[in-house]
Design a protein around this motif. Structure first.
Motif, PDB file in Angstrom:
ATOM      1  N   GLU A  44      -6.444  13.336  -1.778  1.00 31.61           N
ATOM      2  CA  GLU A  44      -6.467  11.895  -1.994  1.00 31.61           C
ATOM      3  C   GLU A  44      -5.084  11.423  -2.414  1.00 31.61           C
ATOM      4  N   LEU A  45      -4.736  10.240  -1.984  1.00 25.00           N
ATOM      5  CA  LEU A  45      -3.562   9.543  -2.482  1.00 25.00           C
ATOM      6  C   LEU A  45      -4.074   8.297  -3.183  1.00 25.00           C
ATOM      7  N   ILE A  63      -3.395   4.727  -4.968  1.00 28.60           N
ATOM      8  CA  ILE A  63      -2.398   3.666  -4.907  1.00 28.60           C
ATOM      9  C   ILE A  63      -2.859   2.507  -5.769  1.00 28.60           C
ATOM     10  N   TRP A 118      -5.066  -0.871   5.651  1.00 24.67           N
ATOM     11  CA  TRP A 118      -4.751   0.519   5.988  1.00 24.67           C
ATOM     12  C   TRP A 118      -5.846   1.173   6.827  1.00 24.67           C
ATOM     13  N   LEU A 133      -7.339   7.703   1.097  1.00 20.17           N
ATOM     14  CA  LEU A 133      -6.518   6.784   0.309  1.00 20.17           C
ATOM     15  C   LEU A 133      -7.439   6.043  -0.640  1.00 20.17           C
ATOM     16  N   PHE A 159       4.642   5.496   3.151  1.00 23.13           N
ATOM     17  CA  PHE A 159       4.035   6.157   4.301  1.00 23.13           C
ATOM     18  C   PHE A 159       4.949   6.055   5.506  1.00 23.13           C
TER      19      PHE A 159
END
Length: 123
Positions: A7-8, A10, A22, A53, A70
């Motif tokens: 996972e990222l 943000i 996104w 994400l 990205f």
């Protein structure tokens, strides 16, 4: 055995809007949570080859750009067609001092986070 990014996370002002953007860019699916975060799940779901994400709400001001950005590559069209699609989705060109000779385009998402559209087409 090594770790893999699953996972990222943000921080953003409008998780729903940014996740929707996104998801359109990447072909992911929006998954809302019960704690205000919104996830963008890759086609193969959580734990696949691409990280999920997770957009979490914050009221903290963004100072400068994100510490990472990205890079994206088109998978089913050339760079010019993908640039047109991204601009229609709400991306905007960004000038960070490019010379105009670069093989990539620098853009910002709806909250002003920089990302690059690379030339190489991935399959």
């Amino acid at each position: 055995m090594a770790c893999r990014i699953s996972e990222l996370v943000i921080k953003c002002r409008d998780p729903r809007r940014l996740a929707a953007f996104w998801c359109e860019v990447l072909g992911f699916t929006v998954l809302e949570t019960d704690y205000g975060a919104v996830a963008a799940l890759p086609p193969e779901g959580f734990g696949g080859s691409q990280p999920t994400l997770v957009f979490i709400p914050t009221t903290e001001p963004t100072v400068g750009g994100l510490p990472l950005h990205f890079d994206v590559n088109a998978t089913d069209r050339n760079q010019d067609a993908e640039l047109e699609r991204l601009l229609e989705l709400g991306a905007r060109p960004a000038d960070i001092g490019q010379t105009g000779e670069e093989s990539w385009h620098v853009l910002v998402d709806p909250e002003g986070n920089e990302f690059c559209l690379l030339r190489t087409r991935l399959s």
